[in-house]
Each structure stands twice: as structure tokens, then as C-alpha cells.
Write an enzyme that holds these catalytic residues in place. Structure first.
Site, short mmCIF file in Angstrom:
data_model
loop_
_atom_site.label_atom_id
_atom_site.label_comp_id
_atom_site.label_asym_id
_atom_site.label_seq_id
_atom_site.Cartn_x
_atom_site.Cartn_y
_atom_site.Cartn_z
N SER A 214 0.83 -1.20 0.00
CA SER A 214 0.00 0.00 0.00
C SER A 214 0.87 1.25 0.00
O SER A 214 0.54 2.24 -0.65
CB SER A 214 -0.94 -0.01 1.21
OG SER A 214 -0.19 0.09 2.40
N ARG A 218 0.27 3.57 -3.13
CA ARG A 218 -0.38 4.84 -2.86
C ARG A 218 0.41 5.99 -3.44
O ARG A 218 -0.10 6.84 -4.16
CB ARG A 218 -0.55 5.05 -1.36
CG ARG A 218 -1.25 6.37 -1.01
CD ARG A 218 -1.29 6.64 0.47
NE ARG A 218 -1.96 5.58 1.19
CZ ARG A 218 -1.33 4.66 1.92
NH1 ARG A 218 -0.01 4.68 2.02
NH2 ARG A 218 -2.00 3.73 2.54
N ASN A 222 -0.95 8.08 -6.73
CA ASN A 222 -1.26 9.50 -6.62
C ASN A 222 -0.44 10.33 -7.59
O ASN A 222 -0.95 11.19 -8.29
CB ASN A 222 -1.00 9.99 -5.20
CG ASN A 222 -2.21 9.78 -4.30
OD1 ASN A 222 -3.18 10.50 -4.42
ND2 ASN A 222 -2.15 8.77 -3.47
#
Lengths: 277, 156
Positions: A214, A218, A222
Site C-alpha cells: 500500500s 499509494r 497519486n
């Protein structure tokens, strides 16, 4: 936007890393490396990330060398503000004694922030410069010169960071709890009964592996998305002027936030690794 | 966006950066910050202490000033008393001196008068005798009346 591109080609060009690999004919670049497999290098990612990392360390080492305990200069005050910010976050979350976590958090925060900030450089500038240098110095077709200047949009980098953190999580889990403690944590939770050991192991392994996964995805997701939207905005001709500005302003929030989240989760994961149940 | 050897390169770079930061960046900067925090805390404490000391010193000074004033007043009071005593004594002495001088004068005057009286009495008695002699020369034997004359002289 270079006129001879189609929009798709333009976007693809901007989202392709410059690759270097070794083939039987020596060092090769980009398309020649398409079947080099694992042993190819994203030289733009490496160049920018290491360059920014060195910049970070250079600025901070300079400040550290000139640091006085008296009245600080403005530069020193700014550096100390960053240090204080990271230090207070570490102290609030992590209560043990560990000489690695705070410098690790500082490195992650500042380095990731610097790499994220590359996102705010207008998307055409660095590829154009690279294309110009490639075509004039090496006689390459500028379309074949790639320059993806935001290192955090490269999965290799975000996974490298996340795996480094993952390695530290496992290292400290074993160091603090011992191998038996670590194994127990993986197998005797959340259901403390021998019959549940396989179920527990699956659950806990997923929890453990989800952490670096993660973290990496992430940050990558993004930044990749925001970079993609910057590129899409750049294809809109004149309309990019009103659109680029709010998107860039929005990223003044997003980019430090992503760096902060990465740092904060690193601290949280490492403090969890230090907790003995 | 495929995973390749870049991952290894980045991981090494990351490790080196963290190591470098841990070795050369974090300790001196945090050390400087903590040192300064300690210095500021010490300074504040010292200023608090100084304030307290000042208050104590001011109280002491006020106390001493009060004492000094009281002492001065006392000294002045004493001096006044002493002066009064001196004046009184001098006056007393002057008085007694005068009395003595006056008494002496009276005594001298008395003595002088007594002496004059004595002289006068002797002369008067001699005169009386001479007169009586002349009166009595013719009628009385001088020797026979001598006791009477002596009696006369005594009575004078």
C-alpha cells in the site's frame, strides 16, 4: 505539445522512462532494451532521484556543519523547523528508543517531497531539453529521447522505498520480539488457538505484506495520476492555461501530503514492529 | 512502468541516503536544537532567579534605609538632649558662682564693718577715757577709779 505528435503518442512519450541496458552490442537505450527483461535501468528515475537525494543531503549537511546553538540564521531556522516537525511526529507516534527511525523519517519526508515537487515543473520543459540534447549531441530522433522527470511516478522507486521500510519492519520485529515472538505474532493472532494457525497466518501475512504494497502503490498511484492529468491538461491547447493553474495549486497540498503520509505510515509501521504483545 | 533493475539501484540509494542522514545530518542538527532549548531554559531560569534576587535586594535596601533613618533620628534626639543638659548645667554653675561671689562680697563687707566698728569703739572709749580723765583729773585718783573705767570700756 509538439505538433507532429498525435495526442496518444504525446502522452505515451511523456510517460515512458529512459531505459538503459547492456546487450551483446554494448550499452543500449530505450527501444533497443525492450527485451532486456529485468536488467534494464530507468536512468531518468535514477538520475533525478539520486540528484534530489544528494541535493537534500547537501543542503542539510551544510546546515548541520554550520549549526550553532546561538541565534540561528534564517536558513538554519528553516532546516531546524523541518527537523522539529519530523522529530515531533516521531516522538508522538514512536515511544521507544531507536536512532534510525527519526533520520529515516526525515530522509523519506524531504526526499519524497523533493521528488514529488518535480511534478510541478511544467511537463514539456525537461523532455524538450532532453530531446534537444539527445538530438544535437547524440544525433537521436527527439521522439526517441525519453525523460520522465518525476521519480515517484516510477513503481521501481516507490517499491524500493517501501521494500526498504518492509525490511526494517521485519528486522525490528525479529530484533525486539525474537524469531519466536515474530512467528507467534504471525500465527497466534487474532485467534489464539492452535487450530487457527493457518487462518491466522494467512490473515497476518496479508496484513504484513499489505503494508509495503500500500505504501508503494499509494505514492505511485497519486503521483502517476496527477502527472497524467498534468499531461492531459497540456494537450488542451489554450485551455490548459486556466486548468493548469488550479491543478498545480491543488498539488501544493497533495505533494507534501503524500510525502507526509509516506513518512507517517513508516513511523507507525515501525512503532508497531516495536510493540510486544 | 515495469519493475526492473532500477528497483535495486533505488533501494541502494535509499539505504545510503538514510545512513548518511543518520550519520551526518540528524545528530548535529537535533543536537544544536536541543542544546539551544537547554540554553533558553537555563536563561529563563536565571532571569527568574535574578528577578527574585532583585526583589530581595530591594527589600533589604528599604529595610536598611529605614534603619538608618531611625538611627539618625535617634542620634539627633540624643544630641538635643545633651545640648539641653549642657545648657542647664552651665546655667546652674553660673548661678552658683554668682551666689558665691555675692556671699563673699557680703562677708567682706561685714568683716570690714566689724573692723571699723571695733576701731570706732576703741577710739570712742579712748576719747571717753580722755574726757573722763580731764574731768576727773582734778577730783579723783586715777588709780582708784580705774576699775570703773575698765567696766565702762567693756560696756561700750
Amino acid at each position: 505539445m509538439a505538433s507532429e505528435y498525435t495526442t496518444t503518442e504525446y502522452i505515451q512519450h511523456h510517460l515512458t522512462n529512459a531505459v538503459m541496458c547492456t546487450t551483446e552490442n554494448g550499452i543500449a537505450f530505450n527501444k533497443a532494451c525492450s527485451d532486456a527483461g529485468f536488467w534494464s535501468w530507468h536512468i531518468d528515475t535514477l538520475l533525478w532521484s539520486i540528484g534530489l537525494g544528494v541535493l537534500f543531503l547537501w543542503v542539510f549537511t551544510n546546515a548541520a556543519r554550520k549549526a550553532t546553538t546561538g541565534v540561528p540564521t534564517k536558513g538554519q531556522a528553516f532546516i531546524e523547523m523541518t527537523i522539529e516537525f519530523v522529530n515531533s511526529n516521531v516522538k508522538e507516534t514512536f515511544h521507544g528508543k531507536n536512532a534510525v527511525i527519526a533520520p529515516l523519517a526525515l530522509t523519506i519526508f524531504v526526499w519524497v517531497l523533493l521528488m514529488n515537487l518535480m511534478d510541478l515543473v511544467p511537463v514539456d520543459i525537461l523532455p524538450s531539453i532532453a530531446g534537444f540534447i539527445g538530438s544535437s549531441a547524440f544525433g537521436m530522433d527527439p521522439h526517441d529521447v525519453y525523460m520522465k522527470a518525476v521519480p515517484t511516478t516510477d513503481l521501481n522507486l516507490t517499491f524500493a522505498l517501501a521494500l526498504g521500510v518492509f525490511f526494517l519492519i521485519i528486522y525490528y520485529s525479529i530484533k525486539i520480539k525474537g524469531i519466536s515472538g515474530f512467528v507467534k505474532e504471525l500465527t497466534m493472532q487474532p485467534f489464539n488457538h492452535w487450530a487457527f494457525i493457518p487462518v491466522n497466518f494467512i490473515l497476518e501475512s496479508v496484513t504484513l505484506i499489505a503494508r509495503p504494497l500500500s505504501l508503494a502503490l499509494r505514492l505511485f498511484g497519486n503521483l502517476y495520476a496527477s502527472e497524467l492529468i498534468f499531461i492531459l491538461i497540456a494537450t488542451l491547447g489554450l485551455w490548459q492555461l486556466p486548468l493548469h493553474f488550479p491543478w498545480a495549486v491543488f498539488h501544493i497540498l497533495v505533494l507534501p501530503l503524500q510525502a507526509f503520509i509516506f513518512m507517517m505510515l513508516t513511523i507507525v509501521y515501525l512503532s508497531l514492529a516495536h510493540e510486544d504483545h | 512502468m515495469n519493475i526492473n533493475a532500477t528497483l535495486i539501484g533505488q533501494a541502494i540509494a535509499f539505504a545510503v541516503f538514510v545512513w548518511f542522514c543518520m550519520k551526518f545530518v540528524w545528530p548535529p542538527l537535533l543536537g544544536a536544537i536541543e542544546e539551544r532549548q537547554k540554553m533558553i531554559a537555563d536563561g529563563l531560569e536565571a532571569s527568574d532567579q535574578a528577578e527574585k534576587d532583585l526583589a530581595v535586594a530591594q527589600a533589604q535596601a528599604a529595610e536598611q534605609l529605614k534603619e538608618a533613618k531611625a538611627q539618625a533620628a535617634e542620634i539627633i534626639e540624643q544630641a538635643k538632649k545633651r545640648a539641653n543638659v549642657l545648657v542647664d548645667e552651665e546655667t546652674q554653675r553660673g548661678h552658683s558662682e554668682r551666689e558665691k561671689i555675692i556671699a563673699q562680697g557680703y562677708a567682706e563687707i561685714d568683716a570690714e564693718r566689724n573692723r571699723a566698728k571695733e576701731d570706732l569703739r576703741k577710739q570712742v572709749s579712748a576719747l571717753a577715757i580722755a574726757g573722763a580723765e580731764k574731768i576727773l583729773a582734778r577730783e579723783i585718783d586715777k588709780d582708784a577709779q580705774a576699775d570703773i573705767v575698765a567696766k565702762l570700756v567693756d560696756e561700750l
